[in-house]
Design an enzyme around this catalytic site. Structure first.
Site, PDB file in Angstrom:
ATOM      1  CG  ASP A  62      25.176   8.294  -1.113  1.00 36.06           C
ATOM      2  OD1 ASP A  62      24.596   8.167  -0.012  1.00 36.06           O
ATOM      3  OD2 ASP A  62      24.577   8.544  -2.172  1.00 36.06           O
ATOM      4  CE1 TYR A 159      14.403  13.894   8.702  1.00 26.28           C
ATOM      5  CE2 TYR A 159      12.821  14.989  10.143  1.00 26.28           C
ATOM      6  CZ  TYR A 159      14.127  14.613   9.852  1.00 26.28           C
ATOM      7  OH  TYR A 159      15.142  14.950  10.718  1.00 26.28           O
ATOM      8  N   GLY A 160       9.413  11.716   9.178  1.00 23.11           N
ATOM      9  CA  GLY A 160       9.205  11.160  10.517  1.00 23.11           C
ATOM     10  C   GLY A 160       9.225   9.633  10.498  1.00 23.11           C
ATOM     11  CE  LYS A 163      16.427  11.703  11.054  1.00 23.12           C
ATOM     12  NZ  LYS A 163      17.856  11.349  10.988  1.00 23.12           N
TER      13      LYS A 163
HETATM   14  N1  LIG Z   1      18.437  20.534  12.464  1.00 23.22           N
HETATM   15  C1  LIG Z   1      17.324  20.071  13.010  1.00 23.22           C
HETATM   16  O1  LIG Z   1      16.434  20.858  13.392  1.00 23.22           O
HETATM   17  C2  LIG Z   1      17.145  18.579  13.234  1.00 23.22           C
HETATM   18  C3  LIG Z   1      16.116  18.169  14.095  1.00 23.22           C
HETATM   19  C4  LIG Z   1      15.926  16.810  14.333  1.00 23.22           C
HETATM   20  C5  LIG Z   1      16.761  15.880  13.750  1.00 23.22           C
HETATM   21  N2  LIG Z   1      17.748  16.293  12.896  1.00 23.22           N
HETATM   22  C6  LIG Z   1      18.614  15.261  12.320  1.00 23.22           C
HETATM   23  O2  LIG Z   1      19.938  15.505  12.762  1.00 23.22           O
HETATM   24  C7  LIG Z   1      20.860  14.929  11.841  1.00 23.22           C
HETATM   25  C8  LIG Z   1      21.924  15.969  11.480  1.00 23.22           C
HETATM   26  O3  LIG Z   1      21.301  16.992  10.722  1.00 23.22           O
HETATM   27  P1  LIG Z   1      21.708  18.503  10.875  1.00 23.22           P
HETATM   28  O4  LIG Z   1      20.561  19.214  11.446  1.00 23.22           O
HETATM   29  O5  LIG Z   1      23.027  18.613  11.516  1.00 23.22           O
HETATM   30  O6  LIG Z   1      21.746  18.940   9.338  1.00 23.22           O
HETATM   31  P2  LIG Z   1      22.980  19.017   8.331  1.00 23.22           P
HETATM   32  O7  LIG Z   1      23.885  20.112   8.750  1.00 23.22           O
HETATM   33  O8  LIG Z   1      22.360  19.080   6.974  1.00 23.22           O
HETATM   34  O9  LIG Z   1      23.751  17.637   8.526  1.00 23.22           O
HETATM   35  C9  LIG Z   1      23.443  16.461   7.814  1.00 23.22           C
HETATM   36  C10 LIG Z   1      24.753  15.796   7.439  1.00 23.22           C
HETATM   37  O10 LIG Z   1      24.480  14.505   6.892  1.00 23.22           O
HETATM   38  C11 LIG Z   1      25.327  14.299   5.777  1.00 23.22           C
HETATM   39  N3  LIG Z   1      24.641  13.372   4.886  1.00 23.22           N
HETATM   40  C12 LIG Z   1      23.382  13.506   4.384  1.00 23.22           C
HETATM   41  N4  LIG Z   1      23.092  12.477   3.570  1.00 23.22           N
HETATM   42  C13 LIG Z   1      24.196  11.669   3.560  1.00 23.22           C
HETATM   43  C14 LIG Z   1      24.516  10.466   2.873  1.00 23.22           C
HETATM   44  N5  LIG Z   1      23.651   9.879   2.017  1.00 23.22           N
HETATM   45  N6  LIG Z   1      25.728   9.909   3.088  1.00 23.22           N
HETATM   46  C15 LIG Z   1      26.615  10.496   3.924  1.00 23.22           C
HETATM   47  N7  LIG Z   1      26.365  11.652   4.591  1.00 23.22           N
HETATM   48  C16 LIG Z   1      25.173  12.226   4.398  1.00 23.22           C
HETATM   49  C17 LIG Z   1      25.518  15.700   5.172  1.00 23.22           C
HETATM   50  O11 LIG Z   1      26.743  15.824   4.469  1.00 23.22           O
HETATM   51  P3  LIG Z   1      26.801  15.671   2.860  1.00 23.22           P
HETATM   52  O12 LIG Z   1      25.667  16.476   2.292  1.00 23.22           O
HETATM   53  O13 LIG Z   1      28.139  16.194   2.502  1.00 23.22           O
HETATM   54  O14 LIG Z   1      26.658  14.214   2.614  1.00 23.22           O
HETATM   55  C18 LIG Z   1      25.546  16.582   6.421  1.00 23.22           C
HETATM   56  O15 LIG Z   1      26.857  16.741   6.902  1.00 23.22           O
HETATM   57  C19 LIG Z   1      20.039  14.474  10.643  1.00 23.22           C
HETATM   58  O16 LIG Z   1      19.862  13.083  10.722  1.00 23.22           O
HETATM   59  C20 LIG Z   1      18.714  15.209  10.820  1.00 23.22           C
HETATM   60  O17 LIG Z   1      17.653  14.513  10.219  1.00 23.22           O
HETATM   61  C21 LIG Z   1      17.965  17.626  12.645  1.00 23.22           C
END
Ligand SMILES: NC(=O)c1ccc[n+]([C@@H]2O[C@H](COP(=O)([O-])OP(=O)(O)OC[C@H]3O[C@@H](n4cnc5c(N)ncnc54)[C@H](OP(=O)(O)O)[C@@H]3O)[C@@H](O)[C@H]2O)c1
Length: 255
Positions: A62, A159-160, A163
């Protein structure tokens, strides 16, 4: 020699797309996330898809917790004397998984801000701080994953805001690490499909709205973000640092 590429959130979504992009180059991958079984499945998929790559290392931690970031850094340090590329993709919008008793009042507001700060700001900052002394010198690369929400808001602001905090962190870290030949950049995606971000709760109508906000007329994909990360991590991008690159099909302009 294969580069050591550490990817937080590498088990799913954008992080996994980044892992695929670096696997195609034959790099040594380190996938970090909280769920060991998800990381193990991701590592197995990568080895099947890219049979020649070195076995990816999966580290369950984590990263919002200093001990978790230290554990990940130790696991890397026991195997390699350097990190060539660090991609911080771990994160998500805590509001999407908020328990019912955490939605109202000031206590609910505090919960949202704290959780998003932990999930998005601390996960990136703690892992980066834990590894920064071991970044390849020269040539190391740090990429932080932000969001279009840092520009446009995210409904509640938390959230914003969590980031947006990564942007000045990247500028300061770039100034610190630049003399070592290490670059630090931010990639800010818009809506990206094929991730766990929305926890299966994105309605078809909301998805149509998000796609309609783009000039390209389509959702982003993990490979769109991964290609940008791969470019920023390339030797040719050595003069690009302290930048935020948006990958959103033009959606930031708003429609
Ligand atoms: N999808 C979108 O539309 C979008 C748009 C803009 C930005 N983002 C950003 O892109 C990034 C990747 O997100 P995603 O869209 O690929 O969603 P996702 O599939 O939910 O990926 C997020 C990953 O982060 C890991 N994670 C979350 N909290 C954690 C923690 N405390 N310690 C270690 N690992 C952690 C999760 O794994 P575990 O749960 O196993 O820890 C998961 O593998 C994020 O930062 C998100 O905010 C996404």
């Amino acid at each position: 020699m294969a580069r050591v590429v550490v990817i937080s959130g590498g088990g799913t979504g954008i992080g996994f797309g980044v892992a695929e992009a670096f696997a195609a180059d034959g790099e040594q991958l380190v996938l970090v996330g909280r769920r060991a079984e998800v990381l193990d499945r991701a590592a197995a998929r990568l080895r099947t898809a890219f049979p020649g790559i070195p076995a990816p290392l999966a580290v369950a931690a984590d990263l919002a917790d200093p001990a978790g970031a230290e554990h990940a850094a130790k696991a890397v340090g026991e195997r390699w004397d350097r990190v060539d590329v660090l991609v911080n993709s771990a994160g998500g919008n805590a509001a999407l998984g908020a328990p019912a008793d955490r939605t109202g009042g000031l206590a609910g507001t505090a919960w949202h801000w704290e959780q998003n700060f932990r999930a998005n700001t601390l996960t990136a900052v703690l892992l980066t701080e834990a590894l920064k002394d071991r970044l390849a010198t020269p040539g190391g690369r740090v990429v932080l994953v932000s969001s279009i929400a840092a520009y446009r808001g995210s409904g509640s602001g938390s959230y914003g805001g969590s980031k947006a905090a990564l942007h000045p962190y990247a500028y300061d870290l770039s100034a610190e690490l630049g003399p070592r030949g290490v670059t630090v950049n931010v990639v800010a995606p818009g809506y990206v499909a094929d991730t766990e971000f929305f926890r299966g709760a994105l309605s078809a109508e909301r998805e149509r709205t998000l796609v309609a906000q783009t000039d390209t007329g389509r959702a982003g994909l993990p490979e769109d973000v991964a290609a940008t990360v791969r470019w920023l991590a390339s030797p040719e991008a050595g003069q690009i640092t302290a930048q935020v690159v948006q990958v959103n099909g033009g959606a930031e302009r708003g429609r």
